[in-house]
Design an enzyme around this catalytic site. Structure first.
Site: not given
Ligand SMILES: Cc1ncc(COP(=O)(O)O)c(C=O)c1O
Length: 401
Positions: A138, A223, A252
């Site tokens: 993702f 990532d 985040k």
């Protein structure tokens, strides 16, 4: 106005891109949040790995307050002090030499992919632009990061997708070797797949990726949007295997809850970006980076990494105990405080039942319960959540007998 009315207005005025649980959260402190009706919840979601420091960490709150009084935003036409501070801290504590700031994980990954292509055009032989990504990955919801995300369910309705991507199975070195060809410029991978079901690679996988990238002279991008900033018990997940990427993306939890994204880059590659090549109006803005400095220092100075390792190990063993008791559990996996419990049944209704018991947990891929508590969570709080989870599992087991 009561919470029900607010929720009705939400349905009326906010685009329906989220399936929401029927609670409206209004306050947070540490590991706890409260809804508008005064109910308290222990938070094992942390805004999906955003609130690593817990909710409203006092140092982050103070940094935001101080910065908001001084300067909220200026253009990147000018030098920005907290931006410089955050970039130097990130470089001092990582493999990186330079940082590009933006506002989200998708935007950080876009930056990484653009830079990989640009670097390839300037420094690699031939015409290399293709990026290899992993099944069940993702990487975001923009058109390019959505294409990089090798899960068909996210692609539906958005064709044609971006050209220049190739998908291979995660944790399978043989398929990496086969996939690289004269078009490949980079491999992008999450050191632990989060959304894809908390999938950990076997030991040596990331190292083997590094060796292949070095041999083929292509770039390795990690990532760490979900697993960075202490989530696995080290500041960056790559540290567990001592394997350095060429670029790494963060977002985040980087600014303790304030929107931010960052691309960490080795100098030789960063040099392919020249003024005008890439930009973001809000990227690295004073407010977000001031919060980022406070958040990063708190993670480093308040023993959060140690707590994450210790409580994470304890949490893992407690989940394993549940697995031994209930055959509906397939597997427990994860590292630090990103833990997943794969079920033989769907997990959505379990999440709902846990909310009624006062615990926020998440389910991904339909059947993997995902636990992402703040890094300050205690063993006692883990125990409370485990008791509630066991109650739910017992009820399910009894009702299916
Ligand atoms: C590994 C990973 N990369 C990228 C993203 C996208 O981040 P954002 O939602 O901030 O664009 C996410 C979001 O969950 C993620 O988990």
């Amino acid at each position: 106005m009561d919470s029900q009315t607010w929720m009705m207005l939400s349905e009326k005025y906010i685009a329906h891109t989220y399936a929401r649980y029927p609670i409206l959260l209004v306050k947070g402190k540490g590991t706890r949040v409260w809804d508008m009706d005064g109910r308290e919840y222990l938070d094992f979601v942390s805004g999906l790995a955003v609130c690593n420091l817990g909710h409203c960490h006092p140092k982050v709150v103070k940094a935001i307050q101080d910065q908001a009084e001084r300067l909220i935003h200026v253009s990147n036409f000018y030098y920005i002090e907290p931006q410089i501070r955050l970039a130097s801290l990130l470089c001092e504590h990582s493999f990186a030499d330079q940082v590009f700031f933006c506002n989200s994980g998708a935007e950080a990954n876009e930056g990484a992919m653009k830079l990989a292509r640009k670097y390839a055009k300037e420094k690699m032989e031939g015409d290399r632009y293709e990026i290899i990504t992993m099944e069940r990955s993702f990487h975001g919801r923009t058109l390019a990061t959505l294409t990089a995300t090798a899960q068909e369910k996210f692609h539906k309705g958005y064709s044609p997708l971006m050209p220049g991507f190739k998908y291979i199975p995660f944790n399978d070195i043989g398929s990496v070797r086969k996939a690289i060809d004269s078009k490949t410029c980079a491999i992008m991978v999450e050191p632990i797949q989060g959304e894809g079901g908390v999938n950990c690679p076997s030991e040596g996988y990331l190292k083997a990726l590094r060796e292949i990238c070095d041999k083929k002279k292509i770039l390795l991008i990690f990532d760490e949007v979900q697993v960075g900033m202490g989530r696995t018990g080290k500041l960056f997940a790559y540290e567990h295997e001592a394997v350095e990427p060429d670029m790494l993306t963060l977002a985040k939890s980087l600014a303790g809850g304030v929107p931010i994204g960052a691309l960490l880059i080795k100098k030789e590659i960063a040099e392919s970006f020249e003024p005008g090549d890439h930009a973001s109006t809000f990227g690295g803005n004073p407010l977000a980076t001031a919060a980022g400095v406070a958040a990063l220092l708190a993670i480093l100075e308040e023993g959060m990494l140690e707590n994450c390792q210790q409580v994470g190990d304890y949490f893992f063993t407690r989940l394993e105990e549940i697995k031994r008791k209930f055959p509906l559990v397939q597997e427990v996996r994860g590292k630090g405080l990103i833990l997943g419990m794969e079920l033989k049944t769907e997990g959505g209704s379990i999440v709902k039942e846990m909310i009624t018991k006062g615990f926020l947990i998440n389910c991904t891929m339909g059947n993997v319960l995902r636990f992402l508590p703040p890094l300050i969570v205690t063993k006692e709080e883990v125990d409370q959540m485990i008791v509630a989870l066991e109650e739910v599992f017992s009820r399910i087991s009894n009702s299916s007998e």
